[in-house]
Structures are given as structure tokens and as C-alpha cells.
Scaffold this active site. Structure first.
Site, PDB file in Angstrom:
ATOM      1  N   GLU A 115      -9.526   3.828   1.735  1.00  0.00           N
ATOM      2  CA  GLU A 115      -8.945   4.062   0.405  1.00  0.00           C
ATOM      3  C   GLU A 115      -7.856   3.052   0.066  1.00  0.00           C
ATOM      4  O   GLU A 115      -7.640   2.748  -1.106  1.00  0.00           O
ATOM      5  CB  GLU A 115      -8.401   5.492   0.318  1.00  0.00           C
ATOM      6  CG  GLU A 115      -6.982   5.705   0.872  1.00  0.00           C
ATOM      7  CD  GLU A 115      -6.814   5.347   2.342  1.00  0.00           C
ATOM      8  OE1 GLU A 115      -7.820   5.422   3.074  1.00  0.00           O
ATOM      9  OE2 GLU A 115      -5.699   4.957   2.759  1.00  0.00           O
ATOM     10  N   LYS A 138       0.857  -1.194   0.000  1.00  0.00           N
ATOM     11  CA  LYS A 138       0.000   0.000   0.000  1.00  0.00           C
ATOM     12  C   LYS A 138       0.888   1.237   0.000  1.00  0.00           C
ATOM     13  O   LYS A 138       1.791   1.358   0.820  1.00  0.00           O
ATOM     14  CB  LYS A 138      -0.923  -0.018   1.223  1.00  0.00           C
ATOM     15  CG  LYS A 138      -1.731   1.289   1.403  1.00  0.00           C
ATOM     16  CD  LYS A 138      -2.749   1.205   2.539  1.00  0.00           C
ATOM     17  CE  LYS A 138      -3.343   2.576   2.846  1.00  0.00           C
ATOM     18  NZ  LYS A 138      -4.337   2.552   3.946  1.00  0.00           N
ATOM     19  N   ARG A 144      -7.631  -0.145   0.428  1.00  0.00           N
ATOM     20  CA  ARG A 144      -8.132  -1.349  -0.250  1.00  0.00           C
ATOM     21  C   ARG A 144      -8.534  -1.043  -1.694  1.00  0.00           C
ATOM     22  O   ARG A 144      -8.490  -1.915  -2.553  1.00  0.00           O
ATOM     23  CB  ARG A 144      -9.294  -1.951   0.558  1.00  0.00           C
ATOM     24  CG  ARG A 144     -10.462  -1.048   0.717  1.00  0.00           C
ATOM     25  CD  ARG A 144     -11.441  -1.509   1.792  1.00  0.00           C
ATOM     26  NE  ARG A 144     -10.956  -1.213   3.146  1.00  0.00           N
ATOM     27  CZ  ARG A 144     -11.634  -1.506   4.247  1.00  0.00           C
ATOM     28  NH1 ARG A 144     -12.805  -2.130   4.183  1.00  0.00           N
ATOM     29  NH2 ARG A 144     -11.135  -1.196   5.428  1.00  0.00           N
ATOM     30  N   LYS A 180     -10.332  12.466   8.350  1.00  0.00           N
ATOM     31  CA  LYS A 180      -9.893  11.939   9.643  1.00  0.00           C
ATOM     32  C   LYS A 180     -10.005  13.051  10.679  1.00  0.00           C
ATOM     33  O   LYS A 180      -9.297  14.045  10.625  1.00  0.00           O
ATOM     34  CB  LYS A 180      -8.436  11.467   9.555  1.00  0.00           C
ATOM     35  CG  LYS A 180      -8.291  10.183   8.756  1.00  0.00           C
ATOM     36  CD  LYS A 180      -6.920   9.589   8.907  1.00  0.00           C
ATOM     37  CE  LYS A 180      -6.795   8.296   8.106  1.00  0.00           C
ATOM     38  NZ  LYS A 180      -7.616   7.190   8.658  1.00  0.00           N
TER      39      LYS A 180
HETATM   40  N1  BES Z   1      -4.625   4.258   6.802  1.00  0.00           N
HETATM   41  C1  BES Z   1      -5.801   3.907   7.497  1.00  0.00           C
HETATM   42  C2  BES Z   1      -5.576   2.796   8.528  1.00  0.00           C
HETATM   43  C3  BES Z   1      -4.729   3.134   9.715  1.00  0.00           C
HETATM   44  C4  BES Z   1      -5.325   3.558  10.885  1.00  0.00           C
HETATM   45  C5  BES Z   1      -3.382   2.956   9.695  1.00  0.00           C
HETATM   46  C6  BES Z   1      -4.565   3.821  11.995  1.00  0.00           C
HETATM   47  C7  BES Z   1      -2.606   3.218  10.801  1.00  0.00           C
HETATM   48  C8  BES Z   1      -3.205   3.640  11.954  1.00  0.00           C
HETATM   49  C9  BES Z   1      -6.858   3.429   6.538  1.00  0.00           C
HETATM   50  O1  BES Z   1      -6.839   4.002   5.285  1.00  0.00           O
HETATM   51  C10 BES Z   1      -8.163   3.784   7.158  1.00  0.00           C
HETATM   52  O2  BES Z   1      -8.414   4.943   7.303  1.00  0.00           O
HETATM   53  N2  BES Z   1      -8.940   2.776   7.514  1.00  0.00           N
HETATM   54  C11 BES Z   1     -10.185   2.991   8.156  1.00  0.00           C
HETATM   55  C12 BES Z   1     -11.180   2.021   7.555  1.00  0.00           C
HETATM   56  C13 BES Z   1     -12.593   2.270   7.997  1.00  0.00           C
HETATM   57  C14 BES Z   1     -13.100   3.544   7.361  1.00  0.00           C
HETATM   58  C15 BES Z   1     -13.428   1.103   7.577  1.00  0.00           C
HETATM   59  C16 BES Z   1     -10.005   2.716   9.639  1.00  0.00           C
HETATM   60  O3  BES Z   1      -9.293   1.790   9.985  1.00  0.00           O
HETATM   61  O4  BES Z   1     -10.543   3.477  10.429  1.00  0.00           O
HETATM   62 ZN    ZN Z   2      -5.027   4.648   4.616  1.00  0.00          ZN
HETATM   63 MG    MG Z   3      -7.926   5.803   5.190  1.00  0.00          MG
END
Ligand code: BES
Ligand code: ZN
Ligand code: MG
Length: 493
Positions: free
Chosen positions: A343, A257, A345, A269
């Protein structure tokens, strides 16, 4: 840093700083060792019990006489029966940190005979070097950190040549990954990530291909490109290839990724979601490119390796994808984007379709994919998803030998219903509960089902807020050592 073996008697060793790992029952042996070695250490220190050091603790002895050796760093290793490679890594890391500031060579003595020679030399070498790494690139005055440039492993009888040759390229691969992750988003753009990958390819004789937005569009990568739409910076699709100079017995694709920044998009976020950390959302690609760096030098036999990254930023502007948009990935599947923050995935979907088209024997992806994985496994353990037991065991075995934590998680098929969409073939997120499992199930839709595939979620392991083992504060370079271990053994199994 040069690491070598000193197989003669300690008496003739001419360094100033010695690190000695001591087992619990070995206090007296240490005393003997020191006495035999002609040290006139302050008798009080030797007669007292101070040289017994608890497991995980450290004691510095200053030598008072005119002997060459001035400082002895004693590392407590605990009970002999419980001793494992991780104890050694942790102890050596602690001793190495205590040696920062020294420039002379350093000697290390540990119970070498308790381990297989190659394994112990690799563990010690990696630990000394990686635990003292410091990223000074962004300081206005990057004074080089002082650390002994020469490390001698004292008392090893036979020279484990294989391990000695591997330590440098592996550590440099880890350092590449740490520097890529540590670089902020205004420095490491998708284009810069591609440039860095190409530089490595050129330096180490890998072939490379960088696909532009237009190229990706022609390949139908509507899922990946949707994520890139809201950024002023163009996406770059990176593909490096290592070809061995002998017969190819196995073909492996590594996919990482590569979000150089993840703002979340319109599902921005907010609150505790740590937007300021999201430069590290390319940790998977860093592991893959760092591995390419190491492999470029190690040149394993019999295995062709592809390194694939769909790099971009997840940002917001008038062209950004909207929550609710429906896009089509390069395998023809349509996706309703019910959350723009899922994003990773979406970018991996097209990267996995691309990987499948290379018709490999194995695909492994690494991604900082879900906060849910961090909640489940914390900072020291990555999540592993695969339906292939053989591949699971291969990855677990490699991770175990490097000390990188990993735990196999379930591919719970029934959870796939969480990804049902009324309008499209699937939506990109399911319920909050089990979020790292639905993420893995989503990815599975884009991998050719005949190809053994594993997904590793490194959201928790790619970054640390404290010095722990051979990791230093900041980027860990997680994944490089495990992947390299797997790849250099990949035609043996
Ligand atoms: N990059 C994040 C995941 C992440 C979170 C990495 C915390 C490192 C630390 C990913 O793109 C994301 O935002 N995932 C969301 C998915 C959700 C919207 C289903 C998440 O994990 O909150
Ligand atoms: Zn991410
Ligand atoms: Mg994200």
C-alpha cells in the site's frame, strides 16, 4: 540540555562528573592528565593499569578525595589511526547512558584535535542528547528522566559556533520524528499527524496546506485514496513549505510514507509479519516532518523545501479496497492491486505526482516500504535507489557525515517486467525476489523523468529493539540528520 565549550584548564573546572575518551596508547597520558589536574585519585587505581580501557568499553572511577570531581567515566576509543566519528558517537553514547540519573553538569574530554571542530562537536552533542532520550508520554506518571542538563566540552580551543547552534534544532527534529513514530495508531491518526505538522509549521513560520479526501479526489489521486478506503479515519494530505528569505537557488521536495497503521488490508499481515509494529509505517513522514522542525529553526539559505505526506491507514471494512481492484493515479496511470499490503507505494505514487507538479530540482522520498529491504540490509542500513549519480553521492556524503547507514541499490530496469499487468498499465507488486527493487521501479513510474529523484527505504532503520550508538530502543528518527545535513549544504554544491 545546554551544550557549551570550556576552554580553560581542567584544574579550574568545577563539575562533579567527567567523561574522558582515551586512545589505546594514551593510558599514560590519562594518568598524567589526572595527576596534573590535582586529583588525589586512589593511588592504587593510578598505579595499576585499570585506566586503560579497551575500545568500546567503559570504566567508572570514583574519586576518593575531597576534589570537586567525584566520578570519571573512561571511554575506550581504540587505536588513534583507526579512530572515526562513529567511534566517538558510540563511546559518548555509552558514557551518557552511564550518566543517567545524574543531575549535575557533566564534562567531556576527547581527542578533539583529531577531528574538524564543527564535525566533532556535532557528533558529540547529538550523541549525548539522543542517546539519553526516553519517551515517557504514555506513562501515567511521567517522571522526568534525570540527566545532566549542562554538558561542557573541555579543552576545545576554538569555539565551533556553527555546530553548537545546529545541535539543538537537529536533535529536536530527531526527537519529533521519534515521538511521531513511537505514538501508537490510536493516538497518532492521519488527522493527528496533520495537526502535528501544522503545529510545527505555525511555530516555525513555514506555510502549510492540508488537503482533504475531497481535495485529493479532485486531483485524481485514486491510488492513494484506494488505500484509505477501508479506514473509518479520513486521509490527510500534508504539504508544508519552507521559503528562504534570499534568492532561491534550488527547490527540493521531501516525500514521506505516512501510513499511521498498516494492517496489510485484505492481504492481512499474518504470521511473522509483525502487524503489531505497524504503527511505525509512518517513519518516512516522521523523518520528513522532523526535518521540517529542524529546518524551520535553521533557516538555510538559497533553498526552498517542500515537505509532502499522503497520510492514511490501511485497514479492513466493507469499503476497503479488494485485492484485484484497478485504480487510476493522478498521472493517469492505471494500477492493478494484486496485493493490498503493498500500500505504501500506492500512497507514494500520488504524492510523487504531486511533488513533480511542484517542478522542483530534486525529489527525495523516504518510506518504510519493504520487508525485502530489511532482509537485504538489516537494521543499520537503509536502501538508496536513484538513477542520478550526483544525487546519490550527495545523499551518501550527508549520511556518512552523520553516521546514518545507507547503501546504494540497483535500479534494475529488466525487473520492471515483474510489474506487468494483463488489464492495467502495471500491477503494484512483482515477484518476492528483489522485492525492494521492484518497489523502487514502481515508484519511478510516478516521478517526472526530468527531475532527479531518490528513494530511501527505511523499513529496517526506523525502529530498533536495542540501544545502539545514539539510538535508543524504539523509534530511531532515522533520516532527519542526513536530510538536514543535505539541506543545509544544498546550495553549496
Ligand atoms: N510496511 C510494509 C513494509 C515493512 C515490512 C516495513 C517490515 C517494516 C518492516 C509494507 O507496506 C509492506 O507490507 N510491504 C510488503 C510488500 C509485498 C506485499 C510486496 C512486504 O514487504 O512484505
Ligand atoms: Zn506499509
Ligand atoms: Mg503493507
Amino acid at each position: 540540555m545546554q551544550i557549551s565549550i570550556y576552554s580553560q584548564d581542567l584544574k579550574t573546572w568545577d563539575g562533579k562528573t567527567l567523561m574522558i575518551g582515551v586512545l589505546d596508547q594514551e593510558g599514560e597520558n590519562l594518568k598524567n592528565l589526572l595527576e596534573q589536574s590535582n586529583f588525589q585519585i586512589n593511588k592504587k587505581v593510578l598505579d595499576g593499569k585499570d585506566f586503560k580501557v579497551k575500545k568500546g568499553a567503559l570504566k567508572k572511577l570514583q574519586i576518593v578525595d575531597s576534589h570537586e570531581i567525584k566520578t570519571i567515566i573512561i571511554l575506550g576509543l581504540g587505536e588513534k589511526d583507526e579512530l572515526n566519528l562513529d567511534d566517538i558517537r558510540n563511546a559518548v553514547a555509552m558514557g551518557s547512558r552511564a550518566s543517567i540519573g545524574l543531575t549535575e553538569k557533566i564534562g567531556i574530554i576527547i581527542p578533539w584535535e583529531s577531528f574538524e571542530a564543527n564535525a566533532i562537536v556535532k557528533a558529540v552533542g547529538e550523541s549525548v542528547r539522543l542517546s539519553t532520550f526516553k519517551d515517557l508520554r504514555f506513562k501515567s506518571d511521567p517522571k522526568k528522566q534525570k540527566f545532566p542538563q549542562k554538558v561542557e566540552l573541555i579543552g576545545l580551543v576554538n569555539e565551533p559556533k556553527e555546530a553548537l547552534d545546529q545541535v539543538k534544532p537537529i536533535c529536536e527534529g530527531v526527537e519529533v520524528a521519534r515521538e511521531l513514530v513511537g505514538a501508537p495508531a490510536n493516538n497518532l491518526t492521519p488527522e493527528e499527524l496533520a495537526n502535528q505538522a501544522v503545529l510545527i509549521a505555525k511555530n516555525f513560520g513555514l506555510s502549510y496546506k492540508i488537503l482533504s479526501q475531497k481535495d485529493c479526489d479532485q486531483l485524481g489521486m485514486g491510488s492513494y485514496l484506494a488505500v484509505a478506503k477501508g479506514s473509518d479515519l479520513p486521509p490527510k494530505f500534508i504539504h508544508l513549505t519552507y521559503s528562504p528569505n534570499d534568492e532561491i537557488k534550488r527547490k527540493i521536495v521531501l516525500v514521506g510514507k505516512g501510513l499511521t497503521f498498516d494492517s496489510g488490508g485484505y492481504n492481512l499481515k499474518v504470521g511473522a509479519s509483525q502487524i503489531e509494529k505497524m504503527k511505525y509505517d509512518m517513519g518516512g513522514s516522521a523523518a520528513v516532518i522532523g526535518t521540517a522542525r529542524a529546518i524551520g529553526e535553521l533557516k538555510p539559505k538559497g533553498v526552498e523545501i517542500h515537505f509532502v505526506v499522503a497520510a492514511c491507514e490501511n485497514m479492513i471494512n466493507g469499503s476497503a479496497f479488494h485485492p484485484g481492484d484497478i485504480v487510476k493515479a493522478s498521472n493517469g496511470k492505471t494500477i492493478e492491486i494484486n496485493n493490498t499490503d503493498a500500500e505504501g507505494r500506492l500512497t507514494l505514487a500520488d504524492a510523487l505526482v504531486y511533488a513533480s507538479k511542484l517542478r522542483p530540482d530534486t525529489i527525495i522520498d523516504l518510506a518504510t516500504l519493504t520487508g525485502a529491504c530489511v532482509i537485504a540490509l538489516g537494521e543499520e542500513i537503509a536502501g538508496l535507489w536513484t538513477e542520478n549519480d550526483q544525487l546519490a553521492n550527495e545523499i551518501k556524503k550527508s549520511a556518512e557525515s552523520t553516521g546514518e547507514g545507507i547503501w546504494r541499490m540497483p535500479m534494475q530496469k529488466s525487473y520492471k517486467s515483474g510489474l506487468k499487468s494483463q488489464l492495467a498499465d502495471l500491477q503494484n507488486t512483482g515477484p518476492r525476489a528483489g522485492g525492494s527493487i521492484t518497489a523502487a521501479l514502481f515508484l519511478k513510474e510516478f516521478v517526472d523523468s526530468n527531475i532527479p529523484w531518490a528513494h530511501i527505504d527505511i523499513a529496517g532503520t526506523c525502529w530498533t529493539e536495542k540501544n545502539r550508538g545514539l539510538n535508543t530502543i524504539g523509534a530511531t528518527g532515522y533520516g532527519v540528520r542526513t536530510l538536514v545535513e543535505l539541506l543545509i549544504n544544498s546550495n553549496k554544491s
